[in-house]
Design an enzyme around this catalytic site. Sequence first.
Site, PDB file in Angstrom:
ATOM      1  N   SER A   4       0.837  -1.205   0.000  1.00  0.00           N
ATOM      2  CA  SER A   4       0.000   0.000   0.000  1.00  0.00           C
ATOM      3  C   SER A   4       0.873   1.258   0.000  1.00  0.00           C
ATOM      4  O   SER A   4       0.500   2.280  -0.586  1.00  0.00           O
ATOM      5  CB  SER A   4      -0.991   0.008   1.161  1.00  0.00           C
ATOM      6  OG  SER A   4      -0.312   0.088   2.385  1.00  0.00           O
ATOM      7  N   VAL A  30      18.749  -7.586   4.700  1.00  0.00           N
ATOM      8  CA  VAL A  30      19.755  -7.742   3.634  1.00  0.00           C
ATOM      9  C   VAL A  30      21.139  -7.737   4.284  1.00  0.00           C
ATOM     10  O   VAL A  30      21.316  -7.216   5.381  1.00  0.00           O
ATOM     11  CB  VAL A  30      19.652  -6.615   2.588  1.00  0.00           C
ATOM     12  CG1 VAL A  30      18.331  -6.693   1.849  1.00  0.00           C
ATOM     13  CG2 VAL A  30      19.846  -5.244   3.225  1.00  0.00           C
ATOM     14  N   HIS A  63       9.245   2.218   8.848  1.00  0.00           N
ATOM     15  CA  HIS A  63       8.918   1.361   9.991  1.00  0.00           C
ATOM     16  C   HIS A  63       7.696   1.938  10.708  1.00  0.00           C
ATOM     17  O   HIS A  63       7.643   3.150  10.948  1.00  0.00           O
ATOM     18  CB  HIS A  63      10.113   1.293  10.948  1.00  0.00           C
ATOM     19  CG  HIS A  63       9.858   0.377  12.096  1.00  0.00           C
ATOM     20  ND1 HIS A  63       9.799  -0.993  11.955  1.00  0.00           N
ATOM     21  CD2 HIS A  63       9.598   0.630  13.407  1.00  0.00           C
ATOM     22  CE1 HIS A  63       9.526  -1.543  13.125  1.00  0.00           C
ATOM     23  NE2 HIS A  63       9.398  -0.587  14.023  1.00  0.00           N
ATOM     24  N   ASP A  93      20.726   0.322   7.992  1.00  0.00           N
ATOM     25  CA  ASP A  93      22.094  -0.174   8.132  1.00  0.00           C
ATOM     26  C   ASP A  93      22.030  -1.665   8.474  1.00  0.00           C
ATOM     27  O   ASP A  93      20.982  -2.293   8.298  1.00  0.00           O
ATOM     28  CB  ASP A  93      22.891   0.663   9.149  1.00  0.00           C
ATOM     29  CG  ASP A  93      22.350   0.529  10.562  1.00  0.00           C
ATOM     30  OD1 ASP A  93      21.477  -0.347  10.796  1.00  0.00           O
ATOM     31  OD2 ASP A  93      22.796   1.289  11.440  1.00  0.00           O
TER      32      ASP A  93
HETATM   33  C1  GAR Z   1       4.346  -0.869   6.583  1.00  0.00           C
HETATM   34  O1  GAR Z   1       3.643  -0.344   7.677  1.00  0.00           O
HETATM   35  C2  GAR Z   1       5.826  -0.920   6.890  1.00  0.00           C
HETATM   36  O2  GAR Z   1       6.271   0.117   7.719  1.00  0.00           O
HETATM   37  C3  GAR Z   1       5.930  -2.216   7.626  1.00  0.00           C
HETATM   38  O3  GAR Z   1       5.131  -3.090   6.880  1.00  0.00           O
HETATM   39  C4  GAR Z   1       4.038  -2.349   6.350  1.00  0.00           C
HETATM   40  C5  GAR Z   1       3.905  -2.677   4.874  1.00  0.00           C
HETATM   41  O4  GAR Z   1       2.708  -2.245   4.344  1.00  0.00           O
HETATM   42  N1  GAR Z   1       7.302  -2.632   7.696  1.00  0.00           N
HETATM   43  C6  GAR Z   1       7.856  -3.156   8.779  1.00  0.00           C
HETATM   44  O5  GAR Z   1       7.223  -3.440   9.787  1.00  0.00           O
HETATM   45  C7  GAR Z   1       9.351  -3.414   8.690  1.00  0.00           C
HETATM   46  N2  GAR Z   1       9.901  -3.653   9.983  1.00  0.00           N
HETATM   47  P1  GAR Z   1       2.417  -2.315   2.780  1.00  0.00           P
HETATM   48  O6  GAR Z   1       2.926  -3.655   2.254  1.00  0.00           O
HETATM   49  O7  GAR Z   1       0.924  -2.212   2.672  1.00  0.00           O
HETATM   50  O8  GAR Z   1       3.112  -1.148   2.142  1.00  0.00           O
END
Ligand code: GAR
Length: 192
Positions: free
Chosen positions: A12, A92, A108, A140
Site C-alpha cells: 500500500s 539484507v 517502519h 544499516d
Molecule cells: C508498513 O507499515 C511498513 O512500515 C511495515 O510493513 C508495512 C507494509 O505495508 N514494515 C515493517 O514493519 C518493517 N519492519 P504495505 O505492504 O501495505 O506497504
Amino acid sequence: MRIVVLVSGTGSNLQAVIDAVQSGDLPVEIAAVGADRPGTYGVERAAAAGIPTFVVDFKQYGNRTEWNADLTERTAAYDPHYVVSSGFMRIVDQQFLDRFPNRYLNTHPALLPSFPGAHGVRDALAYGVKVTGCTVMIADAGIDTGPILSQAAVPVLDDDTEETLHERIKVQERALLIETLRDLATLNGSTA
Ligand code: GAR
C-alpha cells in the site's frame, strides 16, 4: 531520481508512491519493484502500473548469501539512486548495503528507536504507549537502527487494535515516505 522499491506484502505504501509519481507530485522514476516471494499484491500493483518487476524468491535458495547476492544484482541492474524497502520483511546483508551505501531507505511503523522489528505496531500497543507513529530511515546492518530521516506521530486510541492502529499509521507513513522521497529528489537535483 531513480528508485527501486522492494516489497513483501500488499504494497500500500508502494501504491501511494506510484500514485504520487503518476499525478506529477513526486519527481521520481520507479525503475522496478522487486519482491522476496512470488504472488505479492505489491508486484501486481507495479505490473498494473506498467513498472518492471522481479522476484528473488528466498525459498528457492539454499542459503542467504546466494539469495542476497542475486537480490543485489537484480536491484543494481536498474542503477537506482535509492532502494526503498516498503514493507520488505527480509534483512539484507552487508554486500547489499555496500552496493547502495546510505541509499537503502526503510519505513517502519513505530517511532524508532522504540519498537524495532517485525511487530512495531503490536509491541507499541502491548507496551501501552499513548503516542506511536512511523519512521523513514536509512537502513544499516542492524534491525531498524539506521539514521532517522523523518518521523510522524500517531495517537493511540483506547479502543485501537493492532489492525486499526496500523491502518492509521500507514496513512501517515505514506505521506511521510512521499515527502521524504521528494526532499531527496530535490537534494539530488531531480525535476522529473
Ligand atoms: C508498513 O507499515 C511498513 O512500515 C511495515 O510493513 C508495512 C507494509 O505495508 N514494515 C515493517 O514493519 C518493517 N519492519 P504495505 O505492504 O501495505 O506497504
